[in-house]
Design an enzyme around this catalytic site. Structure first.
Site: not given
Length: 544
Positions: A519, A381, A521
């Site tokens: 993102h 990001c 993750e």
């Protein structure tokens, strides 16, 4: 209390019941008055986790998804702010027909409505509900009251699990049960009686302590489960099953005790423990410190994603936390040079998401060092946006290149606010208004991104992926052609090619230099690690 392990306990309970063949619906209740977690400072609250729906919520929702390997709907998250706002809005619209609106029963009924909506949405067999906070607090009293009434209405379908910490004072050296006894008494005063106690401590619970808790709490000793500190949170479901917790839970719920299947989970845990070769990764951020303490929870999903990737490759990821201020202009030239030189000891560098000006110049210097010294780099990001700024400054020679978030008057705004965000920001409408949740992205052929997603089995036939976002700013379309002409490749874009989703340098220029606007993750789990993290760790480990 906060941090004692309620979230991973709820996740682990869900996992062991899932392994018995039941469809699990995990829910989190946060007692704060914020409508969601999106406006809270990460240092104050920890990581903000984003669901596919775009809801910004507590990091425990990430634990639920990682343990159960599912995508959780927004109905599964609830705050006091959400509940009270709905009740007040309904009252203002005469939704209660002019009645006097009191917490009991109307707030409780709204809690029940949300629980029922979640269960109906998922079609689950068992719903695991975590009530945040500490028992006895004013903030969560209404939720405990709702839990009491829920059991009163459905006595055979509701059980209570208390997670309690047993301290071992250093000067005494004896595990103390009094705090747990007091917690049970407090629960009892609400009319709620725990069926099971998860006894958290820095060491296993002995039989003597179990007997004391059982005697004082009127709970069978077999229903008091030892939960000592462990190296990996993924050991918790296996530890619970050593005490036959899933069988006990199912018997209390009067459900058939089916055969358990944790084979894949056990293999994963064995692989994690068996990894010996270390990969040193530096995470360069600014949300680390509160007083004298370091808060790794701020980047919890990033940490776990690195671990998932490492274990899938047979590597043990060793993470160092680097404060971006140590690489900024505040450092003397000599100190800065030394700090940057020290980065060479790392096999990979990661810059996670964030907001605001603090620490930005330090991150940009770190990114420049990683690019010029060919150290594998992953930007998430803001970490991707800063990589674009760094490239514009030092390759395109646009010395004042910046994001308008930091420097609105820059002559080279390579990162700008998204058009639909301008009005929202002008009106100071911040809560839940970013570009949030899952959006499609088209991957270009012949790129590192395509290779990673193809190897990870997540690339659709049309070369599309779906990833979660949380941002207001984007790469300025006016600079894309100039950036690409100098070698920066935008390997992932929105389907209409307007938004740049992934930026990378080709392998011929750098072993791994990639940033994502989204993102990744948020969509990694121990049994299904995210492809970008796997490729990053693979490159850092020099695995072909």
């Amino acid at each position: 209390m906060s941090g004692v392990g309620k979230g991973v306990t709820a996740s682990s309970i869900g996992k062991i019941l899932q392994a018995r063949g039941y469809k699990i619906n995990p829910m989190k209740i946060d007692p704060y008055l914020n409508v969601d977690a999106g406006t809270m400072n990460p240092i104050e609250h920890g990581e903000v986790f984003v669901l596919d729906s775009g809801l910004e919520c507590d990091q425990d929702m990430g634990n639920y998804e990682r343990f159960l390997d599912i995508s959780v709907p927004h109905e599964n998250y609830m705050t006091s702010g959400m509940v009270y706002k709905h009740v007040i809005d309904k009252e203002r619209a005469l939704g209660y027909g002019g009645k006097c609106v009191d917490p009991v029963p109307f707030v409780c009924e709204e809690i029940f409505r949300r629980i029922n909506a979640s269960t109906k949405k998922t079609g689950s067999d068992i719903t695991v509900i975590e009530i945040g906070g500490t028992v006895g607090e004013y903030q969560n009293a209404m939720f405990v009251e709702a839990a009491r009434v829920l059991k009163l209405r459905h006595p055979g379908d509701v059980i209570f699990v208390l997670v309690s910490y047993l301290p071992v004072p250093g000067k005494i050296g004896e595990m103390k049960t009094k705090p747990t006894q007091a917690a049970v008494q407090t629960m009892n005063s609400y009319g709620v009686h725990p069926d099971i106690i998860i006894a958290r401590a820095d060491r296993p619970l002995d039989d003597k302590r179990k007997e004391k808790i059982a005697f004082s709490s009127n709970i069978p000793a077999d229903n008091i489960i030892s939960a000592p500190d462990i190296e990996s949170i993924y050991d918790i479901p296996l530890n619970f099953e050593k005490d036959n917790l899933s069988a006990t839970l199912l018997k209390l719920l009067k459900l058939p005790v089916r055969q358990s299947n944790l084979v894949d989970w056990q293999k994963m845990v064995t692989r994690v423990k068996g990894a010996k070769d270390e990969v040193r990764i530096a995470i360069v951020g600014k949300y680390f410190k509160t007083g004298d303490f370091v808060l790794s929870d701020v980047y919890l999903s990033v940490i776990e994603s690195l671990k998932h990737a490492g274990s899938s490759l047979g590597k043990k990821v060793k993470i160092d936390w680097l404060d971006s201020h140590d690489y900024g202009s505040a450092s003397s030239p000599q100190v800065l040079a030394k700090n940057l030189k020290d980065l060479k000891k790392y096999q990979g560098i990661l810059v996670p998401g964030g907001f605001g000006e603090r620490g930005v110049e330090g991150k940009i210097k770190v990114i420049q060092f990683a690019r010029e010294n060919k150290i594998p780099y992953l930007g998430l990001c803001y970490g991707m946006q800063l990589a674009v700024i760094e490239f514009a400054r030092h390759v395109l020679n646009l010395k004042d290149a910046h994001t308008t978030e930091i420097n609105p008057s820059t002559k080279n705004p390579v990162i700008v606010i998204m058009d639909e965000q301008r009005k929202l920001m002008a009106e100071k409408n911040y809560g839940g208004t970013m570009r949030l949740g899952a959006y499609p992205c088209v991957i270009k052929s012949g790129t590192i991104a395509e290779e990673a997603y193809k190897n990870g089995g997540r690339l659709a036939k049309n070369n599309q992926i779906s990833e979660r976002h949380r941002h207001r700013f984007e790469v300025n379309p006016a600079f894309i052609e100039k950036l690409q002409a100098k070698g920066l490749m935008f390997s992932g874009t929105s389907p209409d090619s307007v938004l740049m989703e992934i930026a990378e340098l080709p392998r011929t220029k750098h072993p791994f230099f990639l940033g994502s606007q989204f993102h990744p993750e948020f969509k990694s789990s121990p049994l299904n690690p995210h492809p970008l993290f796997v490729e990053f760790v693979r490159s850092a480990s020099k695995i072909k």
